[in-house]
Scaffold this active site. Structure first.
Site, PDB file in Angstrom:
ATOM      1  N   ASP A 185       0.849  -1.184   0.000  1.00 37.78           N
ATOM      2  CA  ASP A 185       0.000   0.000   0.000  1.00 37.78           C
ATOM      3  C   ASP A 185       0.889   1.239   0.000  1.00 37.78           C
ATOM      4  O   ASP A 185       1.864   1.306   0.745  1.00 37.78           O
ATOM      5  CB  ASP A 185      -0.877  -0.017   1.257  1.00 37.78           C
ATOM      6  CG  ASP A 185      -1.776   1.218   1.327  1.00 37.78           C
ATOM      7  OD1 ASP A 185      -2.568   1.419   0.409  1.00 37.78           O
ATOM      8  OD2 ASP A 185      -1.646   1.970   2.306  1.00 37.78           O
ATOM      9  N   GLU A 269      -2.017  -1.029  -5.332  1.00 38.08           N
ATOM     10  CA  GLU A 269      -3.261  -0.350  -5.651  1.00 38.08           C
ATOM     11  C   GLU A 269      -3.136   0.316  -7.007  1.00 38.08           C
ATOM     12  O   GLU A 269      -2.176   1.032  -7.259  1.00 38.08           O
ATOM     13  CB  GLU A 269      -3.515   0.762  -4.631  1.00 38.08           C
ATOM     14  CG  GLU A 269      -3.882   0.272  -3.274  1.00 38.08           C
ATOM     15  CD  GLU A 269      -4.186   1.452  -2.374  1.00 38.08           C
ATOM     16  OE1 GLU A 269      -3.392   2.409  -2.374  1.00 38.08           O
ATOM     17  OE2 GLU A 269      -5.202   1.405  -1.683  1.00 38.08           O
ATOM     18  N   ASP A 365      -1.858   1.527   7.365  1.00 41.21           N
ATOM     19  CA  ASP A 365      -1.351   1.225   6.023  1.00 41.21           C
ATOM     20  C   ASP A 365      -1.070  -0.269   5.848  1.00 41.21           C
ATOM     21  O   ASP A 365      -1.200  -0.811   4.754  1.00 41.21           O
ATOM     22  CB  ASP A 365      -0.088   2.047   5.737  1.00 41.21           C
ATOM     23  CG  ASP A 365      -0.388   3.547   5.702  1.00 41.21           C
ATOM     24  OD1 ASP A 365      -1.468   3.907   5.190  1.00 41.21           O
ATOM     25  OD2 ASP A 365       0.434   4.337   6.198  1.00 41.21           O
TER      26      ASP A 365
END
Ligand SMILES: [Zn+2]
Length: 406
Positions: A185, A269, A365
């Site tokens: 992430d 992502e 996170d």
């Protein structure tokens, strides 16, 4: 076997004579780039189609014959043609929706990124390079140059001349040595967080250098432009820029190499920036009104080098037989990686994730990275909904945990 491209950068042992020629050729290249770019920007402003390589090459032959721009004749013509091709590529990239970070091509200034590329006509013999219309130039050799040489780019930085030798190599990509999979992430409070719990801090030394850079730049602005002191200070600023870039690249390379060695599949992502940035520019057929405006990307993400990091991961994984996979980022920061409960309230602060249902608490996170991994492993492009279903099912099987539908 797939081919990869690599570049070796070497410093040239130039003399007065070759420096004069290189400077002149770089000047011609810069002139041609700027003139062609100006023509095209004006056309864009008038909502006319861009002139591509063929049209520009026609203009080039006219300019070479003219009295005013006749100096272009001295420069090796393949170098000038290459410039026009680079300009065409720059325009195509900038309108390419898959390359959201590409900006409009800009005017070149003397000494800032203006190089010339030789696509052919060069020779390399151990420690010397032969360039058309220049001749043999020695270079400092640090390692063996392997592969087929495709082109050579000559640049100048702070008075020193460098050659970047681009080669093509065949590589064998078998199966990755590991079958490990990991989710990453782009952190809010850190550079990146991994699904295995690792948290990578930002580039601190970079901040430090940046403060210094700001100070030195202020000093430069107070000096008389063109004076000896100004030149000295300008070199200082330029060196500092270089240092910052190196520190950053070094950090990103170490990180991406480590990850690509240890994991076969890496999920990140998809930040869905493509549409955002491309819309302002319009398309090649129909350029937008604000083609010159910078795209509305999150600058802090850009500064952090996240995209450069992804780029490196992508090719390094590919070299090792691994794969980088982008997943739908929807809800990854709000969903509990433990029970699947998805709610804004789970994100009590930027740094901490605390599930309102099962009480699971974690670095926010890292929690998101775990979700990225789970979304990725289900193998669905728009997996946000499916994944929460799956997680809810598994959560229901667990005693005492009842997920609330989001
Ligand atoms: Zn939970």
């Amino acid at each position: 076997m797939p081919k990869i491209r690599k570049a070796y950068k070497v410093q040239l042992k130039t003399n007065k004579e070759s420096e004069v020629l290189l400077t002149r050729f770089c000047g011609s290249g810069r002139f041609l780039w700027n003139k062609s770019l100006a023509m095209n920007l004006e056309r864009l402003n008038n909502r006319q189609p861009i002139l591509w390589y063929n049209e520009l090459a026609f203009w080039l032959t006219l300019w070479k014959r003219s009295e005013e721009y006749g100096f272009l004749k001295e420069c090796p013509s393949q170098v000038l043609q290459q410039k026009l091709q680079d300009l065409e590529r720059a325009f195509r990239d900038c309108f390419d929706k898959n390359q959201p970070l590409k900006r409009m091509p800009v005017f070149k200034k003397k000494g800032s990124g203006d190089g010339i590329r030789f696509p052919q006509g060069f020779k390399i013999d151990n420690r010397r390079i032969f360039l058309p219309k220049i001749g043999w130039i020695g270079f400092h050799k640090s390692r063996e140059i392997a592969g087929t040489i495709r082109n050579i780019t000559i640049t100048n930085r702070n008075g020193k001349w460098y050659a970047s030798i681009q080669v093509e190599q065949m590589i064998e990509t078998g199966k990755h040595v590991s079958d490990s999979e990991i989710g990453i992430d782009a952190g809010v409070t850190c550079f990146a967080a991994f699904s295995d719990g690792t948290v990578v801090e930002g580039i601190h030394s970079y901040r430090k250098h940046e403060d210094l850079l700001a100070r030195e730049q202020r000093k430069l602005s107070r000096k008389k432009k063109g004076s000896e002191n100004w030149k000295k200070q300008k070199r200082k600023v330029s060196t500092l820029h270089h240092t910052i870039a190196n520190v950053r690249q070094d950090f990103l390379h170490k990180l991406s190499t480590g990850i690509s060695k240890n994991h076969a599949k890496v999920y990140v992502e998809g930040l869905q920036i493509r549409n955002m940035s491309a819309s302002a520019r319009g398309s090649i057929e129909e350029p937008g009104r604000h083609v010159k405006a910078k795209s509305g990307l999150n600058k802090s993400i850009l500064d952090q080098g996240w995209f450069e990091f992804q780029r490196q991961l992508d090719y390094k994984l590919f070299w090792r037989g691994g794969m980088l996979v982008e997943v739908n980022p929807r809800h990854t920061s709000q969903r509990c990686s433990c029970c699947g409960h998805t709610a804004k309230e789970n994100r009590a602060s930027q740094a901490v994730f605390k599930c309102m249902v099962c009480g699971h608490q974690e670095h926010a996170d890292v929690n998101a990275a775990k979700n990225v991994l789970t979304v990725g492993q289900t193998g669905m492009a728009c997996a946000a909904n499916h994944i929460s279903d799956r997680q809810q099912e598994s959560a229901e099987n667990r005693e005492g945990v009842l997920p609330i539908a989001s």
